[in-house]
Design a protein around this motif. Structure first.
Motif, PDB file in Angstrom:
ATOM      1  N   UNK A   1     -29.135 -25.829  41.293  1.00 35.58           N
ATOM      2  CA  UNK A   1     -29.419 -26.438  40.002  1.00 35.58           C
ATOM      3  C   UNK A   1     -30.814 -26.111  39.494  1.00 35.58           C
ATOM      4  N   UNK A   2     -31.793 -26.055  40.412  1.00 32.30           N
ATOM      5  CA  UNK A   2     -33.155 -25.727  39.982  1.00 32.30           C
ATOM      6  C   UNK A   2     -33.251 -24.293  39.492  1.00 32.30           C
ATOM      7  N   UNK A   3     -32.454 -23.408  40.078  1.00 32.15           N
ATOM      8  CA  UNK A   3     -32.444 -22.007  39.646  1.00 32.15           C
ATOM      9  C   UNK A   3     -31.856 -21.894  38.242  1.00 32.15           C
ATOM     10  N   UNK A   4     -30.827 -22.671  37.972  1.00 29.74           N
ATOM     11  CA  UNK A   4     -30.118 -22.574  36.697  1.00 29.74           C
ATOM     12  C   UNK A   4     -30.703 -23.470  35.599  1.00 29.74           C
ATOM     13  N   UNK A   5     -31.626 -24.340  35.953  1.00 28.75           N
ATOM     14  CA  UNK A   5     -32.194 -25.290  34.987  1.00 28.75           C
ATOM     15  C   UNK A   5     -32.786 -24.638  33.742  1.00 28.75           C
ATOM     16  N   UNK A   6     -33.495 -23.523  33.843  1.00 32.76           N
ATOM     17  CA  UNK A   6     -34.056 -22.924  32.622  1.00 32.76           C
ATOM     18  C   UNK A   6     -32.999 -22.528  31.585  1.00 32.76           C
TER      19      UNK A   6
END
Length: 174
Positions: free
Chosen positions: A87-92
């Motif tokens: 999720x942190x990778x895809x957040x942007x």
């Protein structure tokens, strides 16, 4: 209720495990261990092959344990951890999956959290072993430890993005 928990555990657990298989092999459309390592490098993580192996093993193990209803709070903790990193990778990219957003990892984190609280049900290995139902504190601990471990992993393994000159590092755009 037990039938619903079984269906939920099987579908979500096997999807998480399949996602891990893709990280470390050519099965299920994966790019092999080297491809998984390259994906982590592209996403700004240190460790390449080791990171891909750890993520893949975490997804495979937690997914299979969730599907079986085995050590459910621990399996949910691990699933929430690896999917929090995703999720942190895809957040942007924002929330929605059509923009490669974090919608899918978020759904998996919430389902794993729900299973940690609800337990695996009677049709589970935990029940056969006599450890289910798990105490509420185990589910709450899983909900805290899972995302926290994912965020800690992100902090420890994520490298800052290189600047235009390529010699100094600027903070990664998160």
């Amino acid at each position: 209720m037990d039938a619903g928990l079984l269906v939920l555990r099987l579908v979500v657990g096997l999807l998480i495990a399949g996602h891990g298989v893709q990280k470390v092999s050519f099965r299920l459309g994966g790019d092999g261990w080297a491809g998984g390592a390259e994906e982590f490098r592209r996403d700004g993580f240190r460790g390449g092959r080791l990171t891909a192996l750890a993520a893949g093993a975490g997804q495979i193990g937690s997914g299979l344990f969730l599907a079986a209803g085995l050590l459910t709070p621990l399996a949910a903790t691990t699933a929430m951890g690896v999917m929090t990193v995703a999720g942190t990778v895809k957040r942007p990219q924002g929330l929605w999956v059509q923009n490669d957003g974090y919608e899918y990892p978020l759904v998996l984190v919430v389902v794993a959290a729900s299973l940690a609280l609800a337990g695996p049900g009677r049709w589970s290995v935990d029940h056969v072993l006599g450890v289910a139902p798990w105490p509420v504190w185990a589910g709450v601990a899983a909900i805290v430890a899972g995302p926290a471990s994912g965020l800690l992993t992100r902090v420890v393994l994520h490298r800052p993005a290189p600047t235009a000159e390529g010699t100094r590092y600027a903070p990664a755009a998160d």
